[in-house]
Design an enzyme around this catalytic site. Structure first.
Site, mmCIF file in Angstrom:
data_model
loop_
_atom_site.group_PDB
_atom_site.id
_atom_site.type_symbol
_atom_site.label_atom_id
_atom_site.label_comp_id
_atom_site.label_asym_id
_atom_site.label_seq_id
_atom_site.Cartn_x
_atom_site.Cartn_y
_atom_site.Cartn_z
ATOM 1 N N ASP A 285 45.229 89.713 19.063
ATOM 2 C CA ASP A 285 44.122 88.936 18.512
ATOM 3 C C ASP A 285 44.310 88.657 17.025
ATOM 4 O OD1 ASP A 285 41.659 87.803 17.978
ATOM 5 O OD2 ASP A 285 40.575 89.710 18.007
ATOM 6 N N ASP B 15 42.877 81.374 15.860
ATOM 7 C CA ASP B 15 42.510 82.646 16.483
ATOM 8 C C ASP B 15 42.978 82.724 17.933
ATOM 9 O OD1 ASP B 15 41.363 84.999 17.289
ATOM 10 O OD2 ASP B 15 39.290 84.395 16.917
#
Length: 385
Positions: free
Chosen positions: A91, A274
């Site tokens: 992430d 992201d």
């Protein structure tokens, strides 16, 4: 000289950590399959904005796990000696590493791999606690140090979180065990050193950067490359974009257009790249206009659905970044699952000093090989091969 060149190539290859990612059904898809999505949405307001720029105390980070509702790409790491395996989200929108532990009695932990410190000869306990808040509760746990196996190398003395409570039975259906954050250390809860920083500090990667390729079609083939770039995953040249704020991988967008007309970000805006967010998210008013333009409407499950036949007739949506255009075709921003199609856009409002904020999630990254350059604080983008 030839042998020196070959030796240098071997050394570089040994310092390039390749982590295969697999594509699985998302948490949302698992909840739908088990008839739990409506109950989830009633009790857990899905708010992607709450992941970014949280107000946090020194030992508290705010990382809403509901924001991983649509994430589909996961990798495997090992923690401890011998290694205990975990499926994690790599992430770029967070910085901590945490996994479930045997101390966790929550239902959410019961169907996932749980780290047992007693089974690791290299585990070192700390007295530090970790609390990552979200929704109606928080993931609480402790911090410890151990060896993390990632991409075939050993990241020694890595700090990570061991969860003791994970609220929300919905996490029982999550296709992942934990999170491995790849953002800057400045946003790490408890000041914990992120995995990539620890790899770099130990000289285990050859370059202070990493890159991501997400496959559009296959369950396998996606990859995170720690410490390098693989040109076979993209076409043309990488275009470099300065990081505007070092925390998240935040950059400046010039504009967003459709059919040559500006539809959002007219005076420039900020965006976060992201991998931990599946969709393209932006201000609710701008997203509402885009949903209307592409003919998307909300169904009873709260999804923005669209006729699959529209894919052939809709225009590209173009993101201009640092003077370069990055078009997304309808087949990229409309998500097909069997016979149903949903919009790849989602609304959110994040109150920031820089104004309008967008999140370039997997819908965007699937189309553009992305390099996250810590040494030069830049993001590199090129069309996928």
């Amino acid at each position: 000289m030839k042998w020196l060149l070959l030796l240098s190539l071997v050394v570089l290859s040994e310092c390039l950590v390749k982590v295969p990612l697999v594509r699985k059904k998302s948490l949302r898809q698992n909840l739908i399959k088990n008839g739990k999505l409506k109950d989830f949405l009633k009790t857990h307001k899905h708010n992607p904005a709450s992941k970014y720029f949280p107000e946090a105390a020194a030992l508290i980070g705010d990382e809403p796990l509901e924001n991983y509702l649509d994430t589909e790409y996961f990798g495997t790491i090992g923690i401890g000696t011998p290694a205990q395996d975990f499926t994690v989200i790599f992430d770029t929108g967070s910085s901590n590493l945490w996994v479930p532990s045997v101390y966790c009695s929550s239902l959410a932990c019961s169907d996932h791999n749980q780290f047992n410190p007693d089974d690791s000869s290299t585990f070192e306990a700390t007295s530090q606690e970790l609390s990552i808040t979200y929704g109606t509760g928080s993931m609480t746990g402790i911090l410890g140090y151990d060896t993390v196996q990632v991409g075939g190398i050993s990241d020694t003395n890595q700090i990570f979180g061991l969860s003791e409570t994970e609220p929300g039975s919905f996490l029982y259906y999550a296709p992942f065990d934990g999170i491995l954050g790849l953002a800057y250390p400045s946003i790490s809860a408890s000041g914990a050193t992120p995995v990539f920083d620890n790899l770099w500090d130990q000289g285990l990667v050859s370059q202070d950067l990493f890159s991501v390729y997400l496959s559009s079609n296959d369950d396998s083939g996606s990859v995170v490359l720690l410490g390098g770039i693989d040109s076979s995953y993209y076409t043309g040249s990488l275009n470099w974009v300065p990081v505007s704020v070092e925390g998240y991988w935040q950059i400046t967008l010039d504009s967003i257009t459709m059919d040559g007309e500006t539809i959002a970000c007219s005076g420039g805006c900020q965006a976060i790249v992201d991998t931990g967010t599946s969709l393209l998210t932006g201000p609710t008013s701008a997203i509402a206009n885009i949903q209307s333009d592409i003919g998307a409407s909300e169904n009873s499950d709260g999804e923005m659905v669209i006729s699959c036949s529209s894919i052939d007739s809709l225009p590209d949506i173009v993101f201009t970044i640092n003077g370069v255009q990055y078009p997304l075709s309808p087949s990229a921003y409309i998500l097909q699952d069997d016979d149903s199609c949903t919009s790849g856009f989602e609304g959110m409002d994040v109150p920031t000093s820089s104004g309008e904020l967008w999140i370039l999630g997997d819908v965007f990254i699937r189309q553009y090989y992305t390099v996250f350059d810590r040494a030069n604080n830049k993001v590199g983008l090129a069309p996928v091969a």
